[in-house]
Write an enzyme that holds these catalytic residues in place. Structure first.
Site, mmCIF file in Angstrom:
data_model
loop_
_atom_site.group_PDB
_atom_site.id
_atom_site.type_symbol
_atom_site.label_atom_id
_atom_site.label_comp_id
_atom_site.label_asym_id
_atom_site.label_seq_id
_atom_site.Cartn_x
_atom_site.Cartn_y
_atom_site.Cartn_z
ATOM 1 N N PRO A 315 68.177 -7.038 -18.845
ATOM 2 C CA PRO A 315 67.818 -6.559 -17.508
ATOM 3 C C PRO A 315 66.632 -5.587 -17.461
ATOM 4 C CG PRO A 315 69.751 -5.415 -18.280
ATOM 5 C CD PRO A 315 69.382 -6.380 -19.374
ATOM 6 N N CYS A 316 65.440 -6.092 -17.748
ATOM 7 C CA CYS A 316 64.266 -5.220 -17.697
ATOM 8 C C CYS A 316 63.988 -4.773 -16.265
ATOM 9 C CB CYS A 316 63.052 -5.914 -18.317
ATOM 10 S SG CYS A 316 62.638 -7.484 -17.565
#
Ligand SMILES: [Zn+2]
Length: 348
Positions: A315-316
């Site tokens: 989850p950047c």
């Protein structure tokens, strides 16, 4: 540039709508051919269709141009000499298009190089090689004997064929029949289409198709994994589709699909840390830098964040600026906003 919705593209090709020519290309998995939306040929089942923004992407994925609609000529004014070359290339898979051959045909090799570079992003020689090997790869996948494939494509020796094949696809032809390649598939999502890649060990790519530098991501994948990239489906692609669907419905908070993310030790540290940011929460770049024990490396953290190949799953999008601003996002900022809203249980 961005593809229209799958629904729109499906409608367009079913109606042979010429106004969509140049906007997208459709490739048919069962025949290995790609077409312009206006193609008059029989309409393929949408389940077997993949969409591409450019002819280049379709060719790299191993598809060949359709002989009825000539998708490479979509921008109308294709010079006669190019048309002639492409025809010859497609009708004779053993032909050699050397500079000498071009000259005797009255074509300046430098001109050919410039034209192909501009239009297809590769030299004419590279195009020929890619096209021929793409066809060979297809034969190998269909189970044709290696010797027959090598000979059929104008290679007099097995080793010459192997070398050329490895240079392009980074894998020896014998191994390409096995599951040992990156399988890529198109996945629809409420935020637009994604391209996914998976090896026999897990997911290795998930990007929005209009992401900046998608080409670069493909090149780095090919280099990292040293194997061919072929369109298709495997069990991890199926699992990813299912998990993504649940994620977008808001019913999945933690992906369980195995991740294959090779990178430098620093990148891996950053990506591992990203996985620890809980669903619905955000963290600042500074925070991540501190957590991995390199408090002064926030810029490098930002860079590694941007090089994440498996968006959403790693989850950047949960990394933001310290002051609360969204910061950057390779998959476009409006999507980062939407993903964060989704995770906070808001519907916009
Ligand atoms: Zn066609």
């Amino acid at each position: 540039m961005k593809l229209p919705t799958a629904q729109e593209m499906e409608r367009a090709y079913k109606a042979s709508d010429a106004s969509y020519n140049g906007i997208f290309f459709l490739a048919v998995r069962t025949t290995g051919i790609f077409c312009k939306p206006s193609c008059p040929a029989r309409k393929p089942d949408p389940r077997n269709v993949e969409y591409y923004l450019t002819t280049r992407e379709a060719i790299i994925a191993g598809f060949r141009p359709c002989k009825r609609c000539h998708p490479l000529e979509s921008n109308s004014a294709t010079p006669a000499w190019v048309k002639d070359l492409l025809d010859r290339l497609d009708s004779d898979s053993t032909a050699r298009f050397t500079d000498g051959f071009l000259r005797t045909s009255g074509i300046d090799p430098a001109r050919a190089t410039r034209y192909f570079q501009k239009k297809y992003g590769m030299t004419f020689q590279a195009y020929c090689r890619m096209r021929r090997l793409g066809k060979a790869l297809e034969q190998i996948r269909l189970g044709t004997d290696l010797d027959d494939v090598a000979l059929g494509y104008g290679y007099t020796s097995h080793s010459g064929f192997r070398d050329a094949f490895s240079r392009t696809f980074g894998n020896s032809p014998g191994r390409s029949r096995a599951a040992d390649c990156i399988v890529t598939a198109w996945i629809e999502s409420p935020l637009g289409p994604l391209v996914a890649g998976a090896t026999s060990e897990g997911v290795c790519l998930l990007e929005f198709t209009d992401r900046r530098m998608l080409d670069t991501q493909f090149a780095s994948l090919r280099k990292r994994f040293a194997c061919a990239i072929v369109p298709g489906e495997n069990r991890y692609i199926k699992q990813l589709k299912k998990e993504l669907q649940e994620y977008f419905q808001g019913s999945l908070q933690r992906f369980t699909i195995p991740i294959v993310a090779p990178g430098t030790p620093f990148q891996q540290k950053v990506w591992k840390e990203l996985l620890k940011i809980p669903y619905g929460k955000t963290a600042a770049y500074e925070e991540i830098a501190r957590r991995i024990g390199s408090p002064s490396a926030q810029r490098a953290v930002g860079h590694a964040n941007g090089l994440n190949r498996i968006s959403i799953v790693i989850p950047c999008h949960r990394v933001v600026n310290k002051n609360g601003d969204l910061g950057g996002y390779g998959g476009r900022l409006w999507r980062k906003q939407k993903l964060l809203s989704l995770e906070k249980g808001k519907n916009n």
